[in-house]
Design an enzyme around this catalytic site. Structure first.
Site, PDB file in Angstrom:
ATOM      1  N   HIS A  93      43.935  37.578  32.777  1.00  0.00           N
ATOM      2  CA  HIS A  93      44.182  38.737  33.632  1.00  0.00           C
ATOM      3  C   HIS A  93      42.862  39.453  33.970  1.00  0.00           C
ATOM      4  O   HIS A  93      42.526  39.663  35.131  1.00  0.00           O
ATOM      5  CB  HIS A  93      45.149  39.693  32.911  1.00  0.00           C
ATOM      6  CG  HIS A  93      45.498  40.912  33.687  1.00  0.00           C
ATOM      7  ND1 HIS A  93      46.667  41.027  34.412  1.00  0.00           N
ATOM      8  CD2 HIS A  93      44.837  42.081  33.861  1.00  0.00           C
ATOM      9  CE1 HIS A  93      46.703  42.216  34.990  1.00  0.00           C
ATOM     10  NE2 HIS A  93      45.606  42.887  34.683  1.00  0.00           N
ATOM     11  N   GLU A  94      42.099  39.787  32.928  1.00  0.00           N
ATOM     12  CA  GLU A  94      40.843  40.512  33.150  1.00  0.00           C
ATOM     13  C   GLU A  94      39.835  39.645  33.906  1.00  0.00           C
ATOM     14  O   GLU A  94      39.026  40.156  34.680  1.00  0.00           O
ATOM     15  CB  GLU A  94      40.257  40.999  31.825  1.00  0.00           C
ATOM     16  CG  GLU A  94      41.163  41.951  31.020  1.00  0.00           C
ATOM     17  CD  GLU A  94      41.693  43.139  31.816  1.00  0.00           C
ATOM     18  OE1 GLU A  94      41.011  43.583  32.771  1.00  0.00           O
ATOM     19  OE2 GLU A  94      42.803  43.623  31.505  1.00  0.00           O
ATOM     20  N   HIS A 134      40.364  40.174  37.523  1.00  0.00           N
ATOM     21  CA  HIS A 134      39.698  41.411  37.959  1.00  0.00           C
ATOM     22  C   HIS A 134      38.183  41.181  38.073  1.00  0.00           C
ATOM     23  O   HIS A 134      37.544  41.587  39.036  1.00  0.00           O
ATOM     24  CB  HIS A 134      39.924  42.529  36.931  1.00  0.00           C
ATOM     25  CG  HIS A 134      41.282  43.167  36.985  1.00  0.00           C
ATOM     26  ND1 HIS A 134      41.791  43.735  38.127  1.00  0.00           N
ATOM     27  CD2 HIS A 134      42.222  43.367  36.013  1.00  0.00           C
ATOM     28  CE1 HIS A 134      42.992  44.253  37.856  1.00  0.00           C
ATOM     29  NE2 HIS A 134      43.284  44.031  36.583  1.00  0.00           N
ATOM     30  N   GLU A 146      44.859  44.496  41.237  1.00  0.00           N
ATOM     31  CA  GLU A 146      45.876  43.946  40.339  1.00  0.00           C
ATOM     32  C   GLU A 146      46.392  42.605  40.870  1.00  0.00           C
ATOM     33  O   GLU A 146      46.755  41.718  40.093  1.00  0.00           O
ATOM     34  CB  GLU A 146      47.012  44.978  40.210  1.00  0.00           C
ATOM     35  CG  GLU A 146      47.861  44.879  38.969  1.00  0.00           C
ATOM     36  CD  GLU A 146      47.098  44.961  37.643  1.00  0.00           C
ATOM     37  OE1 GLU A 146      45.949  45.425  37.612  1.00  0.00           O
ATOM     38  OE2 GLU A 146      47.676  44.523  36.636  1.00  0.00           O
TER      39      GLU A 146
HETATM   40 ZN    ZN Z   1      45.014  44.714  35.552  1.00  0.00          ZN
END
Ligand code: ZN
Length: 505
Positions: free
Chosen positions: A265-266, A269, A295
């Site tokens: 997830h990170e 980003h 996101e």
């Molecule tokens: Zn996030």
């Protein structure tokens, strides 16, 4: 059409560079605070961060900036320079529209609210938090009035996270999303297939988990020459420049999901931050388009790629090298099913891809009513529990697992929640667009080749930074306006595969 002169443009860049450098320095201190700072250094660090943030605010609202804004307000155009001018004006207005007394009172109210929220949550008593929350909602409503809005006071707060998105745009989308979620849950209840996340909850050595997660993060494209990965209590991504991006993850010995999917997830980003055009460095265009678009990048990698069947056809043998005992009898399809379990939960952050959005819709409906004065703070627990029951069929037994579960209201983050769901909707729209542009994308995933996917995201999303609003960007990439349709199609297909059910057309 009026263009900005070279001289004015240079002056404007000068202000932006100073503000962004101060922001970055503050972010370095913030990153250190969450990773390596000694436990007893919090008070000194808070002062240092506050000084840098104040300096940045002073620079942005200085008479030099005001004079510049007056000179460039009429600039009009669609090129990068003109769009940077618009972002400059917007940031200046945002920073200067709130009276200093309101800013000070809000920051004090947030500090108090965070303390009472913590206490209220641990004692499971909403009344401990309610007076501070009411005060904060009053201040946020005042702030919305200062910012200004066309139709709905809540729009002014939404705009801080999702520029240009409105309540009127979200309402019909959220209502169809709820209906679609209901259909998915109904289908699952009729399924004969046993799907459980049990195999993910064995004992997995923490160091091995981190090693594997770092390996996957690098495979999908995180550049470790311009970024690094550390451990923190809550996973996050922060960036000081396109060439300096920091990620963190956390590890639980008895749940393999947290470390791995947290870092993927990170990484999503982080790769967004690494991919912004160098032309936009140190300007107000160097961030992501919005919270929701940001996101969408993390969720694209976490859910659409790393929770796909193809991904695990590639990654399962690799993961077995790290955890041969725990995964000895496990096929890639078993693992794919386990990580795609759908089951309504009382807790937002423990929710699956599908029912998660219902948590957001409930928060959105409550926030919008509170900010517009149609609901009182005292009504929150009752309304919350009733909506949980009506929308998901489950009901909290206390406020800690109900309306006190999230930190967001205690720091005044009204308007923030919708970005999470928008991220899911954008990610699904991007999935459809990449399948259109690169039809062989699933074969790439199956072979563990991610560079084509990353390049597509770079070209279509990352490189633009904040130059386009989310509505503009998603229209440009997908050819369509924001909608829940692609997301629902995507989750229905996944539900069919995992739960072996079918949907009536
Ligand atoms: Zn996030």
């Amino acid at each position: 059409m009026q263009h900005i002169s070279d001289d004015l443009y240079r002056q404007m860049l000068g202000v932006m560079h100073t503000v962004k450098d101060l922001n970055a320095a503050s972010a370095v201190l913030g990153w250190d605070q969450e990773t390596y700072m000694p436990e007893g250094s919090g008070a000194a660090r808070a002062e240092q961060i506050s000084t840098l943030d104040t300096l940045a605010h002073t620079e942005l609202t200085s008479t030099r900036s005001r004079d510049l804004v007056e000179k460039v307000r009429e600039i009009d155009g669609d090129d990068v320079r003109s769009r940077l001018v618009k972002l400059f004006i917007k940031e200046y207005d945002k920073a200067s529209k709130l009276p200093e007394s309101l800013v000070r009172e809000t920051s004090k109210a947030c500090a108090l609210a965070q303390e009472s929220w913590k206490k209220a949550k641990s004692e499971k008593r909403f009344d401990i938090f309610s007076a501070d929350l009411e005060h904060l909602i009053g201040l946020k409503s005042q702030a919305a009035e200062c910012y200004g809005y066309a139709e709905n006071r809540y729009d002014a707060l939404l705009d801080l996270f999702e520029p240009g998105i409105t309540v009127n745009q979200l309402r019909p989308i959220f209502s169809r999303l709820r209906e679609g979620t209901d259909n998915v849950l109904k289908a699952i209840r009729s399924s004969q297939v046993e799907v459980s996340s049990g195999l993910l909850m064995q004992q997995f050595d923490c160091d091995r988990q981190v090693e594997f997660a770092r390996f996957i993060s690098k495979c999908i494209g995180f550049d470790t020459k311009t970024g690094r990965v550390d451990i923190s209590v809550h996973p996050f991504c922060t960036s000081f420049a396109q060439t300096d991006v920091r990620l963190t993850t956390r590890v639980f010995e008895n749940d393999i999901r947290s470390c791995l999917f947290g870092l993927i997830h990170e990484t999503g980003h982080g790769m967004y931050e690494q991919g912004v055009s160098s032309e936009l460095a140190r300007t107000f265009g160097s961030d992501g388009s919005s919270m929701g678009i940001h996101e969408s990048q993390s969720l694209f990698w976490e859910n659409i790629i790393a929770r796909s069947e193809e991904f695990w056809q590639w990654a399962m043998p690799l993961m077995k090298d790290y955890f041969p005992q725990q995964l000895s009898g496990c096929s890639s399809f078993d693992f794919y099913k386990a990580i795609n379990t759908i089951e309504p939960s009382l807790i937002r952050i423990e929710s699956d891809e599908v029912t998660y959005n219902v948590h957001i819709i409930i928060r959105f409906e409550i926030e919008e009513a509170l900010i517009n004065g149609r609901m009182s703070v005292g009504e929150i627990p009752t309304v919350w529990n009733a909506k949980m029951k009506e929308y998901l069929g489950i009901e909290p037994t206390n406020d800690a697992e109900g309306c006190l579960q999230d930190i967001h209201w205690s720091f005044g983050g009204f308007g923030y929640f919708p970005s999470y769901t928008l991220g899911k909707l954008y990610a699904a729209m991007l999935r459809k667009a990449i399948l259109r542009d690169v039809p062989s994308v699933t074969d790439h995933i199956r072979r563990g080749e991610f560079s084509t996917i990353l390049q597509w995201l770079r070209d279509n999303i990352h490189v633009h930074g904040k130059i386009y609003t989310p509505n503009e960007l998603i229209q440009k990439v997908s050819g369509e306006a924001l909608s829940e349709r692609d997301f629902l199609e995507y989750v229905k297909a996944k539900t069919q595969r995992v739960y072996d059910v079918s949907f009536a057309e």
